[in-house]
Design a protein around this motif. Structure first.
Motif, PDB file in Angstrom:
ATOM      1  N   TYR A  72       0.686  -0.872   0.293  1.00 26.64           N
ATOM      2  CA  TYR A  72       0.151   0.208   0.170  1.00 26.64           C
ATOM      3  C   TYR A  72       0.727   1.546   0.095  1.00 26.64           C
ATOM      4  CZ  TYR A  72      -3.963  -3.322   0.921  1.00 26.64           C
ATOM      5  OH  TYR A  72      -4.204  -4.212   0.815  1.00 26.64           O
ATOM      6  N   PRO A  73       0.344   2.121  -0.911  1.00 28.59           N
ATOM      7  CA  PRO A  73       1.184   3.183  -0.800  1.00 28.59           C
ATOM      8  C   PRO A  73       1.291   4.188   0.618  1.00 28.59           C
ATOM      9  CG  PRO A  73      -0.855   3.443  -2.043  1.00 28.59           C
ATOM     10  CD  PRO A  73      -0.608   2.604  -1.181  1.00 28.59           C
ATOM     11  N   LYS A  74       2.126   5.234   0.603  1.00 31.00           N
ATOM     12  CA  LYS A  74       2.713   5.607   2.436  1.00 31.00           C
ATOM     13  C   LYS A  74       1.703   6.425   2.796  1.00 31.00           C
ATOM     14  CE  LYS A  74       6.177   8.342   4.455  1.00 31.00           C
ATOM     15  NZ  LYS A  74       7.220   9.373   4.363  1.00 31.00           N
ATOM     16  N   GLY A  75       0.814   7.873   1.821  1.00 32.49           N
ATOM     17  CA  GLY A  75      -0.244   8.600   1.435  1.00 32.49           C
ATOM     18  C   GLY A  75      -1.391   7.404   2.510  1.00 32.49           C
ATOM     19  N   LEU A  76      -1.724   6.472   1.708  1.00 35.18           N
ATOM     20  CA  LEU A  76      -3.087   5.557   2.673  1.00 35.18           C
ATOM     21  C   LEU A  76      -2.715   4.792   4.279  1.00 35.18           C
ATOM     22  CD1 LEU A  76      -5.831   4.502   1.374  1.00 35.18           C
ATOM     23  CD2 LEU A  76      -4.623   2.852   0.652  1.00 35.18           C
ATOM     24  N   VAL A  77      -0.980   4.721   4.037  1.00 31.26           N
ATOM     25  CA  VAL A  77      -1.618   3.747   4.706  1.00 31.26           C
ATOM     26  C   VAL A  77      -1.338   5.139   6.464  1.00 31.26           C
ATOM     27  CG1 VAL A  77       0.531   2.661   6.653  1.00 31.26           C
ATOM     28  CG2 VAL A  77       0.458   2.047   4.360  1.00 31.26           C
ATOM     29  N   LYS A  78      -0.395   6.397   6.089  1.00 30.45           N
ATOM     30  CA  LYS A  78      -0.748   7.524   6.794  1.00 30.45           C
ATOM     31  C   LYS A  78      -2.380   8.067   7.153  1.00 30.45           C
ATOM     32  CE  LYS A  78       3.342   9.224   8.144  1.00 30.45           C
ATOM     33  NZ  LYS A  78       4.870  10.178   7.941  1.00 30.45           N
ATOM     34  N   SER A  79      -2.746   7.401   6.280  1.00 30.11           N
ATOM     35  CA  SER A  79      -3.658   8.629   6.792  1.00 30.11           C
ATOM     36  C   SER A  79      -4.917   7.402   7.427  1.00 30.11           C
ATOM     37  CB  SER A  79      -4.909   9.146   5.998  1.00 30.11           C
ATOM     38  OG  SER A  79      -4.641   8.342   4.473  1.00 30.11           O
ATOM     39  N   ALA A  80      -4.769   5.543   7.840  1.00 29.35           N
ATOM     40  CA  ALA A  80      -5.278   5.046   8.042  1.00 29.35           C
ATOM     41  C   ALA A  80      -6.722   5.670   9.361  1.00 29.35           C
ATOM     42  CB  ALA A  80      -4.535   4.081   8.585  1.00 29.35           C
ATOM     43  N   PRO A  81      -7.038   4.524  10.416  1.00 34.61           N
ATOM     44  CA  PRO A  81      -7.461   4.950  11.024  1.00 34.61           C
ATOM     45  C   PRO A  81      -6.116   4.622  12.399  1.00 34.61           C
ATOM     46  CG  PRO A  81      -8.789   3.488  10.175  1.00 34.61           C
ATOM     47  CD  PRO A  81      -8.630   3.807   9.354  1.00 34.61           C
ATOM     48  N   SER A  82      -6.505   5.494  12.783  1.00 35.46           N
ATOM     49  CA  SER A  82      -5.069   5.350  13.633  1.00 35.46           C
ATOM     50  C   SER A  82      -5.194   5.572  15.872  1.00 35.46           C
ATOM     51  CB  SER A  82      -3.973   6.196  13.840  1.00 35.46           C
ATOM     52  OG  SER A  82      -4.747   7.650  14.473  1.00 35.46           O
ATOM     53  N   MET A  83      -4.385   4.638  16.856  1.00 30.77           N
ATOM     54  CA  MET A  83      -4.718   5.144  18.092  1.00 30.77           C
ATOM     55  C   MET A  83      -3.740   5.653  18.611  1.00 30.77           C
ATOM     56  SD  MET A  83      -4.765   0.425  18.893  1.00 30.77           S
ATOM     57  CE  MET A  83      -3.317  -0.336  18.313  1.00 30.77           C
ATOM     58  N   GLY A  84      -3.795   5.981  19.878  1.00 36.64           N
ATOM     59  CA  GLY A  84      -2.158   6.170  20.458  1.00 36.64           C
ATOM     60  C   GLY A  84      -1.391   5.128  21.158  1.00 36.64           C
ATOM     61  N   THR A  85      -0.533   5.559  21.438  1.00 34.21           N
ATOM     62  CA  THR A  85       0.650   4.522  21.035  1.00 34.21           C
ATOM     63  C   THR A  85       0.413   2.979  22.809  1.00 34.21           C
ATOM     64  OG1 THR A  85       2.115   5.603  22.272  1.00 34.21           O
ATOM     65  CG2 THR A  85       2.408   5.588  20.520  1.00 34.21           C
ATOM     66  N   ASP A  86      -0.679   3.809  23.937  1.00 40.45           N
ATOM     67  CA  ASP A  86      -0.815   3.497  24.392  1.00 40.45           C
ATOM     68  C   ASP A  86      -2.368   2.621  24.730  1.00 40.45           C
ATOM     69  OD1 ASP A  86       1.504   3.485  26.415  1.00 40.45           O
ATOM     70  OD2 ASP A  86       1.107   4.815  26.998  1.00 40.45           O
ATOM     71  N   ASP A  87      -2.950   2.420  23.617  1.00 42.78           N
ATOM     72  CA  ASP A  87      -4.441   2.194  23.291  1.00 42.78           C
ATOM     73  C   ASP A  87      -4.712   0.956  22.875  1.00 42.78           C
ATOM     74  OD1 ASP A  87      -4.605   5.029  24.130  1.00 42.78           O
ATOM     75  OD2 ASP A  87      -5.295   6.028  22.206  1.00 42.78           O
ATOM     76  N   VAL A  88      -5.491   0.228  23.113  1.00 42.69           N
ATOM     77  CA  VAL A  88      -6.642  -0.484  21.911  1.00 42.69           C
ATOM     78  C   VAL A  88      -7.504   0.091  21.010  1.00 42.69           C
ATOM     79  CG1 VAL A  88      -7.254  -2.751  22.623  1.00 42.69           C
ATOM     80  CG2 VAL A  88      -5.750  -1.797  24.475  1.00 42.69           C
ATOM     81  N   LEU A  89      -7.810  -0.711  20.128  1.00 41.58           N
ATOM     82  CA  LEU A  89      -8.509  -0.468  19.146  1.00 41.58           C
ATOM     83  C   LEU A  89     -10.358  -1.128  19.338  1.00 41.58           C
ATOM     84  CD1 LEU A  89      -9.109   0.353  16.202  1.00 41.58           C
ATOM     85  CD2 LEU A  89      -8.645  -2.415  15.398  1.00 41.58           C
ATOM     86  N   PRO A  90     -10.490  -0.179  19.217  1.00 43.13           N
ATOM     87  CA  PRO A  90     -11.933  -0.133  20.158  1.00 43.13           C
ATOM     88  C   PRO A  90     -12.469  -0.917  19.102  1.00 43.13           C
ATOM     89  CG  PRO A  90     -11.553   2.184  20.307  1.00 43.13           C
ATOM     90  CD  PRO A  90     -10.265   1.680  19.610  1.00 43.13           C
ATOM     91  N   ALA A  91     -13.705  -2.088  19.760  1.00 49.92           N
ATOM     92  CA  ALA A  91     -14.445  -2.805  18.331  1.00 49.92           C
ATOM     93  C   ALA A  91     -15.331  -2.076  17.823  1.00 49.92           C
ATOM     94  CB  ALA A  91     -15.537  -3.357  19.967  1.00 49.92           C
TER      95      ALA A  91
END
Length: 118
Positions: A72-91
């Protein structure tokens, strides 16, 4: 095929896009709960004081001697859903990760999550 044991060894290694540009560092691997195969990785991106984790699919990823190259291109990845470094992806935000990459989202028959961090 990338095996879960193999990809975990690349934690902290560079993640490159399809053209070889550095996106960030591999932080964790998430498996598909229906197959137990690696499905997504989180990549540490951002400035040293403002890091965040973005999700990228591992489909067609290539492991190199000191990198993981995703398709995948860098721009697409960097604009992907994100979370903090100490977080968990909410369901409730899991589907957005799949939608961002135009991938089908299929939770379990009883609503179980499709991704899990082993």
């Amino acid at each position: 095929m990338i095996r879960p044991a193999d990809i975990r060894e690349w934690r902290t290694h560079d993640v490159l896009d399809a053209e070889g540009r550095r996106i960030g560092s591999l932080e964790a691997v998430y498996v598909d709960t229906s197959t137990d195969e690696p499905a997504f990785a989180t990549v540490l991106v951002g400035l040293p004081t403002r890091h965040r984790l973005v999700f990228v699919p591992l489909k067609d990823a290539v492991l190199g001697p000191d990198y993981v190259k995703v398709s995948y291109p860098k721009g697409l990845v960097k604009s992907a859903p994100s979370m903090g470094t100490d977080d968990v992806l909410p369901a409730e935000e899991e589907k957005a990760v799949f939608t961002h990459y135009d991938l089908p989202y299929q939770p379990g028959v009883n609503g179980e999550r499709q991704l899990a961090r082993p």
